[in-house]
Design a protein around this motif. Structure first.
Motif, PDB file in Angstrom:
ATOM      1  N   SER A 121       0.828  -1.207   0.000  1.00 35.60           N
ATOM      2  CA  SER A 121       0.000   0.000   0.000  1.00 35.60           C
ATOM      3  C   SER A 121       0.865   1.261   0.000  1.00 35.60           C
ATOM      4  O   SER A 121       0.625   2.208  -0.763  1.00 35.60           O
ATOM      5  N   LEU A 167       2.619   1.725  -3.396  1.00 35.16           N
ATOM      6  CA  LEU A 167       1.687   2.168  -4.437  1.00 35.16           C
ATOM      7  C   LEU A 167       1.278   3.629  -4.210  1.00 35.16           C
ATOM      8  O   LEU A 167       1.212   4.418  -5.168  1.00 35.16           O
ATOM      9  N   THR A 194      -1.593  -8.621  -2.703  1.00 37.89           N
ATOM     10  CA  THR A 194      -1.440  -7.437  -3.543  1.00 37.89           C
ATOM     11  C   THR A 194      -2.738  -6.635  -3.656  1.00 37.89           C
ATOM     12  O   THR A 194      -2.730  -5.402  -3.535  1.00 37.89           O
ATOM     13  N   VAL A 244      -3.523  -2.807  -2.757  1.00 38.35           N
ATOM     14  CA  VAL A 244      -4.059  -1.818  -3.704  1.00 38.35           C
ATOM     15  C   VAL A 244      -5.298  -1.153  -3.099  1.00 38.35           C
ATOM     16  O   VAL A 244      -5.435   0.080  -3.097  1.00 38.35           O
ATOM     17  N   SER A 284     -12.575  -1.996 -10.400  1.00 43.42           N
ATOM     18  CA  SER A 284     -11.565  -2.494 -11.333  1.00 43.42           C
ATOM     19  C   SER A 284     -12.146  -3.632 -12.177  1.00 43.42           C
ATOM     20  O   SER A 284     -13.260  -4.103 -11.937  1.00 43.42           O
ATOM     21  N   ILE A 306      -3.546   1.321 -13.746  1.00 39.30           N
ATOM     22  CA  ILE A 306      -2.895   0.358 -12.845  1.00 39.30           C
ATOM     23  C   ILE A 306      -3.211  -1.051 -13.347  1.00 39.30           C
ATOM     24  O   ILE A 306      -4.373  -1.410 -13.538  1.00 39.30           O
ATOM     25  N   CYS A 352      -2.441  -5.112 -12.446  1.00 37.43           N
ATOM     26  CA  CYS A 352      -1.892  -6.103 -11.526  1.00 37.43           C
ATOM     27  C   CYS A 352      -1.763  -7.419 -12.284  1.00 37.43           C
ATOM     28  O   CYS A 352      -2.767  -7.950 -12.783  1.00 37.43           O
TER      29      CYS A 352
END
Lengths: 274, 274
Positions: free
Chosen positions: A62, A65, A90, A94, A137, A159, A161
Motif C-alpha cells: 500500500s 503504491l 497485492t 491496492v 476495477s 494500474i 496487476c
C-alpha cells in the motif's frame, strides 16, 4: 556535431513497476519480471522511471503504491501476490492505498469458476478469494493460470496487476496490457558499439561533449575489462523521440568516432592525449 | 502444531537497496546486483525491506534516498553511478538528499591517484571527480576498479555507495561492507521441499493454518507446473530469529507434511478433500 536537429521531444508516457514478493527481498529470485517488463515498455516507447520491490505485506504494498501514485506516472504495473495463499495480498494492498473495498467481481468469479470446473475442482474460499477485486476495477483473463489480473484507471494512472509467475505474467502482458497501452507510438531505438584500449575515465569528457551536442540520444558507457585493459560498450538509445530511426543511431556512432579521432585520443596508450 | 516455542523475535536490523542506472529501467540489464546483495544481507540475518531502482538523474536518486531515509532503515546500500562519466551522479544525488556539499576527499584522491599512477596515467578532471565525496563521508577502496566506494553514518542509518560493475561491487561488499555490518548475528535459515499433485489453491488453507501456528518461520509457496499438473515448492525461511537452526526447518517440513496427512488431502486427485 548536432546530428539530430529534426528530432523533437514529444509528450512522454512513463511507467513504474512495482514487484511484490519476499523471494525478491531475500535474493531467492532475481527480478527478471521487472527487467522483462522494462524492456517491453521501453520497446513501446514508454519511459520506465522507477522499479520498486517490496515484500508480501499489505502495509508495504500500500505504501509503495501510494508513493508511486503521488509521482503521477501514466502507468503502474504491479506483479505478484494475486494467488490463493495467505500471503497473496497485492489486491488488499491496492485497496488499502486507494481506500476502496475489495468486491466480489462477477466476471472474475466466472473466470475462476470456469477454470476450476475444467479441472474438475470445486470453488473453495481460497479460490473465490482470487475473484475479490478492488472496487471498480476489471479482471484480466489469465490464460495460463487461475488468478485473474486486474486493470483500473485511477485518476489518470492505468494500474495493472499481473501474476508473479513469469509465464503467466508474460502471457497476460502480451494478450492484454500491450494492447491497452498500444496508443503510445512505439519508438524505442538502441545501438551499441565497443571502444577498446581507452579507459572510461579518458572517454568521459568525449561522452559528455557528445551528449551536450546530441541531447535527444541517451549515451551511456558500460565498462567491461579493466582500466588497464579497457573495453567500453557505448550504448545509444532513444525512447519516444519522434523521428529517430535505427540508422540515426548508426550515424550517431560515426559522429562519436569522428569526435574521438578529432580529439586525437590514442586508443593504444590508455587514453593519453597526443 | 507449534514446533518452535523456544524461538523469539529479536530486534531486527533491516536494509534497503537502491540501484541506480538507466540500463535497469530499459531492461538492458537484469538487476542481479540487487538480488546478490539481498541474498548476502539475508544470509547475515538482515531483513531487506525494499529494493528500488532509479535512473541516472540527481533528482531521482535524491528523491529515492530521501524517501528511504524517512523509513529509517539501519542500512542503505546504493549501487552504481560512481564512475567518471557525465551520468555518474549518485554522489550528487546523495549530497542533494542530505543537503550537504561534495568535498574533495584527500583519502579518496590518494586512492584514485595511486590507481592511475600504477597505470601510467595522469589525473584528469574526470578522474578527480571520483574523489569528490559527500561531506563527512569516507571512501572505501576499490580493489578491482578506480571509483572509490563511500560509507557514512547518517542519523543512525549506515549508507554505503558501491560501484555498479558487479565484480567491483561484490569485491567491495566482501572486503568492507560485510565486516562493517558484521555485528549483526548471522542467522538466516531456509529449507525447501516440493509437494506434487495438489494445486496451490488446495494447499492454501493448510499453508495458512500452518503459518498461524508457526509465526517465526516464513512459509511461502512457489507454484511451478500448472493447476492441472501442479508442483508446489514450499519454501521455509527465518531471518534473524534467535535459536532457529537448519534442523528446525527440517522438522518444520515434517510438521507441514503431518498436517497435510491429518487433513486427508488426496495428493492424486487435484486437492479434493476425502
Amino acid at each position: 556535431m548536432v546530428v539530430h536537429q529534426k528530432i523533437r521531444l514529444v509528450a512522454c508516457i512513463n511507467a513504474e513497476i512495482l514487484s511484490t514478493g519476499r523471494e525478491l527481498l531475500i535474493g531467492k529470485t532475481v527480478n527478471t519480471n521487472a527487467s522483462w517488463l522494462a524492456s517491453r515498455l521501453a520497446g513501446s516507447g514508454i519511459d520506465v522511471t522507477r522499479i520498486t520491490a517490496v515484500g508480501d505485506e499489505i502495509a508495504e504494498i500500500s505504501a509503495a503504491l501510494s508513493e508511486s501514485l503521488k509521482r503521477r506516472p501514466s502507468i503502474i504495473i504491479i506483479t505478484g501476490g494475486l494467488g490463493p495463499t495467505y500471503d497473496d495480498l497485492t489486491l488488499d494492498g491496492v485497496a488499502s492505498a486507494l481506500r476502496i473495498p475489495l468486491d466480489l467481481n462477477s466476471d472474475a468469479l466466472d473466470q475462476v469458476e470456469k477454470k476450476y470446473r475444467s479441472l474438475g475442482l470445486p470453488l473453495t474460499g481460497e479460490r473465490i478469494k482470487m475473484a475479490f477485486l478492488p472496487s471498480g476495477s476489471q479482471p484480466i483473463r489469465n490464460d495460463l493460470g487461475t488468478a485473474p489480473g486486474v486493470v483500473m484507471d485511477w485518476m489518470g494512472t492505468l494500474i495493472f496487476c499481473l501474476p508473479g509467475v513469469p509465464r503467466e505474467m508474460i502471457a497476460m502482458y502480451d494478450s492484454y496490457v500491450s494492447k491497452a497501452i498500444g496508443a503510445c507510438t512505439p519508438s524505442f531505438h538502441e545501438h551499441s558499439f565497443v571502444i577498446k584500449g581507452i579507459p572510461e575515465s579518458a572517454l568521459a569528457p568525449l561522452i559528455e561533449k557528445w551528449h551536450k551536442a546530441n541531447r535527444d540520444i541517451y549515451i551511456k558507457s558500460h565498462p567491461s575489462g579493466s582500466e588497464s585493459r579497457p573495453a567500453i560498450e557505448i550504448h545509444l538509445s532513444a525512447v519516444h523521440k519522434e523521428g529517430i530511426q535505427d540508422r540515426d543511431l548508426a550515424e550517431a556512432e560515426e559522429s562519436f568516432r569522428a569526435l574521438l579521432s578529432e580529439l586525437k585520443i590514442d586508443t593504444t596508450d590508455g587514453g593519453k592525449r597526443k
